[in-house]
Design a protein around this motif. Structure first.
Motif, PDB file in Angstrom:
ATOM      1  N   GLY A 186      56.084  35.224  27.851  1.00 53.65           N
ATOM      2  CA  GLY A 186      56.655  34.130  28.620  1.00 53.65           C
ATOM      3  C   GLY A 186      56.544  34.342  30.112  1.00 53.65           C
ATOM      4  O   GLY A 186      55.861  35.246  30.600  1.00 53.65           O
ATOM      5  N   ALA A 187      57.253  33.481  30.844  1.00 55.76           N
ATOM      6  CA  ALA A 187      57.211  33.528  32.309  1.00 55.76           C
ATOM      7  C   ALA A 187      57.738  34.848  32.838  1.00 55.76           C
ATOM      8  O   ALA A 187      57.219  35.391  33.819  1.00 55.76           O
ATOM      9  CB  ALA A 187      58.022  32.365  32.882  1.00 55.76           C
ATOM     10  N   HIS A 188      58.765  35.411  32.199  1.00 53.97           N
ATOM     11  CA  HIS A 188      59.323  36.672  32.674  1.00 53.97           C
ATOM     12  C   HIS A 188      58.306  37.802  32.555  1.00 53.97           C
ATOM     13  O   HIS A 188      58.284  38.721  33.395  1.00 53.97           O
ATOM     14  CB  HIS A 188      60.596  37.015  31.898  1.00 53.97           C
ATOM     15  N   ASP A 189      57.464  37.769  31.524  1.00 56.82           N
ATOM     16  CA  ASP A 189      56.418  38.792  31.391  1.00 56.82           C
ATOM     17  C   ASP A 189      55.433  38.700  32.558  1.00 56.82           C
ATOM     18  O   ASP A 189      54.998  39.728  33.095  1.00 56.82           O
ATOM     19  CB  ASP A 189      55.672  38.600  30.064  1.00 56.82           C
ATOM     20  N   ALA A 190      55.084  37.466  32.941  1.00 57.55           N
ATOM     21  CA  ALA A 190      54.164  37.275  34.055  1.00 57.55           C
ATOM     22  C   ALA A 190      54.788  37.741  35.366  1.00 57.55           C
ATOM     23  O   ALA A 190      54.132  38.374  36.198  1.00 57.55           O
ATOM     24  CB  ALA A 190      53.758  35.807  34.152  1.00 57.55           C
ATOM     25  N   VAL A 191      56.075  37.440  35.570  1.00 53.95           N
ATOM     26  CA  VAL A 191      56.757  37.853  36.803  1.00 53.95           C
ATOM     27  C   VAL A 191      56.831  39.370  36.891  1.00 53.95           C
ATOM     28  O   VAL A 191      56.621  39.964  37.964  1.00 53.95           O
ATOM     29  CB  VAL A 191      58.167  37.236  36.868  1.00 53.95           C
ATOM     30  N   LYS A 192      57.124  40.039  35.774  1.00 54.41           N
ATOM     31  CA  LYS A 192      57.190  41.502  35.770  1.00 54.41           C
ATOM     32  C   LYS A 192      55.841  42.118  36.098  1.00 54.41           C
ATOM     33  O   LYS A 192      55.756  43.127  36.797  1.00 54.41           O
ATOM     34  CB  LYS A 192      57.691  41.989  34.412  1.00 54.41           C
ATOM     35  N   ALA A 193      54.769  41.512  35.577  1.00 60.46           N
ATOM     36  CA  ALA A 193      53.427  42.014  35.885  1.00 60.46           C
ATOM     37  C   ALA A 193      53.121  41.843  37.365  1.00 60.46           C
ATOM     38  O   ALA A 193      52.579  42.743  38.014  1.00 60.46           O
ATOM     39  CB  ALA A 193      52.389  41.279  35.038  1.00 60.46           C
ATOM     40  N   ALA A 194      53.475  40.683  37.919  1.00 59.84           N
ATOM     41  CA  ALA A 194      53.263  40.447  39.349  1.00 59.84           C
ATOM     42  C   ALA A 194      54.058  41.434  40.184  1.00 59.84           C
ATOM     43  O   ALA A 194      53.572  41.958  41.199  1.00 59.84           O
ATOM     44  CB  ALA A 194      53.653  39.006  39.695  1.00 59.84           C
ATOM     45  N   GLN A 195      55.272  41.714  39.763  1.00 63.91           N
ATOM     46  CA  GLN A 195      56.114  42.677  40.478  1.00 63.91           C
ATOM     47  C   GLN A 195      55.448  44.056  40.496  1.00 63.91           C
ATOM     48  O   GLN A 195      55.483  44.767  41.502  1.00 63.91           O
ATOM     49  CB  GLN A 195      57.482  42.758  39.811  1.00 63.91           C
ATOM     50  N   ARG A 196      54.809  44.421  39.398  1.00 67.79           N
ATOM     51  CA  ARG A 196      54.140  45.721  39.322  1.00 67.79           C
ATOM     52  C   ARG A 196      52.972  45.787  40.305  1.00 67.79           C
ATOM     53  O   ARG A 196      52.779  46.803  40.987  1.00 67.79           O
ATOM     54  CB  ARG A 196      53.635  45.962  37.900  1.00 67.79           C
ATOM     55  N   TYR A 197      52.205  44.713  40.411  1.00 71.27           N
ATOM     56  CA  TYR A 197      51.063  44.714  41.319  1.00 71.27           C
ATOM     57  C   TYR A 197      51.501  44.727  42.777  1.00 71.27           C
ATOM     58  O   TYR A 197      50.849  45.339  43.625  1.00 71.27           O
ATOM     59  CB  TYR A 197      50.168  43.506  41.050  1.00 71.27           C
ATOM     60  N   VAL A 198      52.607  44.059  43.083  1.00 74.08           N
ATOM     61  CA  VAL A 198      53.136  44.109  44.444  1.00 74.08           C
ATOM     62  C   VAL A 198      53.540  45.530  44.789  1.00 74.08           C
ATOM     63  O   VAL A 198      53.316  46.020  45.897  1.00 74.08           O
ATOM     64  CB  VAL A 198      54.328  43.144  44.600  1.00 74.08           C
ATOM     65  N   ARG A 199      54.136  46.215  43.821  1.00 74.75           N
ATOM     66  CA  ARG A 199      54.565  47.596  44.027  1.00 74.75           C
ATOM     67  C   ARG A 199      53.375  48.492  44.358  1.00 74.75           C
ATOM     68  O   ARG A 199      53.487  49.473  45.090  1.00 74.75           O
ATOM     69  CB  ARG A 199      55.281  48.113  42.775  1.00 74.75           C
ATOM     70  N   GLU A 200      52.204  48.148  43.819  1.00 75.90           N
ATOM     71  CA  GLU A 200      51.002  48.935  44.063  1.00 75.90           C
ATOM     72  C   GLU A 200      50.340  48.586  45.390  1.00 75.90           C
ATOM     73  O   GLU A 200      49.292  49.125  45.731  1.00 75.90           O
ATOM     74  CB  GLU A 200      50.004  48.720  42.921  1.00 75.90           C
ATOM     75  N   GLY A 201      50.936  47.664  46.135  1.00 74.31           N
ATOM     76  CA  GLY A 201      50.422  47.324  47.454  1.00 74.31           C
ATOM     77  C   GLY A 201      49.224  46.405  47.436  1.00 74.31           C
ATOM     78  O   GLY A 201      48.385  46.423  48.339  1.00 74.31           O
ATOM     79  N   ARG A 202      49.126  45.567  46.434  1.00 73.00           N
ATOM     80  CA  ARG A 202      47.992  44.651  46.344  1.00 73.00           C
ATOM     81  C   ARG A 202      48.337  43.311  46.980  1.00 73.00           C
ATOM     82  O   ARG A 202      49.488  43.008  47.248  1.00 73.00           O
ATOM     83  CB  ARG A 202      47.564  44.465  44.876  1.00 73.00           C
TER      84      ARG A 202
END
Length: 231
Positions: free
Chosen positions: A34-50
């Motif tokens: 769902g949408a929460h899975d997508a948001v969590k993935a986006a949060q992970r990529y932000v954490r990696e500085g992308r």
């Protein structure tokens, strides 16, 4: 009824056949994604500085991206890489007789953008946290203002019933937000609007004073509130 039955039957047959071939980065309208899975993935990529660029499938290029239905973000490690990929996407789209919507697609730091009405911010220590995007808060306030308008001619009970059908789902959707102050501020603002609505409906100061005293409000506070009904 027959149309709805057919609409639900088709995915039950086709989804098990096609879903395994879908990208692991795609989360929209899929079982247990769902949408929460997508948001969590986006949060992970932000954490990696992308940084994100545009909504398109770039899996074969090896880029990190998140997709939800027809929206998504591609994450890269620098603005220069983002601009290079953006240009490549525009060239590829032109060959397919498609056009990249530059009004909605841009190269920018991920923390300045939003995804599925979520934004991101850096907490102490550099941890990436989720927040409610400003536009989502504005839409919430517009909806609440409409429900609690004082010229609607509805009882407070009816207004509260409509709020109860709207607010819990909003709060449930934004359960990933790490900004409790936003919810506290909104709760305070909502209570103020409900009090103003109730005082407006009581109209007379004497009625407001009596009703407030029956609710246990101290005399001084009840008198102050009742004075507002005469203004």
């Amino acid at each position: 009824m027959l149309d709805r039955l057919i609409q639900q039957a088709i995915p039950q047959v086709l989804q098990p056949r096609f879903d395994p071939s879908f990208s692991a980065h795609s989360d929209g309208f899929r079982p247990r994604r769902g949408a929460h899975d997508a948001v969590k993935a986006a949060q992970r990529y932000v954490r990696e500085g992308r940084h994100w660029v545009v909504d398109v499938d770039l899996e074969q290029r090896g880029h990190a991206f998140v997709r939800y239905a027809d929206g998504g973000k591609v994450y890269l490690r620098s603005r220069r890489a983002g601009e290079r990929v953006m240009a490549a996407l525009e060239r590829m789209s032109a060959k397919l007789r498609l056009r990249v919507n530059r009004a909605k697609s841009k190269v920018a730091p991920a923390r300045k953008g939003r995804f599925l009405s979520y934004g991101f911010w850096y907490a102490r220590g550099g941890a990436v946290m989720c927040r409610v995007a400003p536009k989502a808060i504005q839409m919430l306030q517009q909806r609440v203002r409409q429900i609690t308008r004082r010229s609607g001619g509805r009882s407070l009970r009816m207004v509260v019933a409509e709020l109860r059908s709207y607010l819990p789902s909003w709060k449930q959707y934004f359960q990933l937000a790490d900004t409790p102050q936003i919810f506290a501020d909104h709760d305070k603002w909502l209570r103020h609007r409900l009090r103003a609505l109730q005082l407006k409906q009581w109209k007379r100061g004497a009625t407001a004073f009596r009703e407030l005293r029956e609710l246990g409000v101290p005399p001084s506070a009840a008198a102050q509130a009742a004075a507002h009904t005469r203004r």
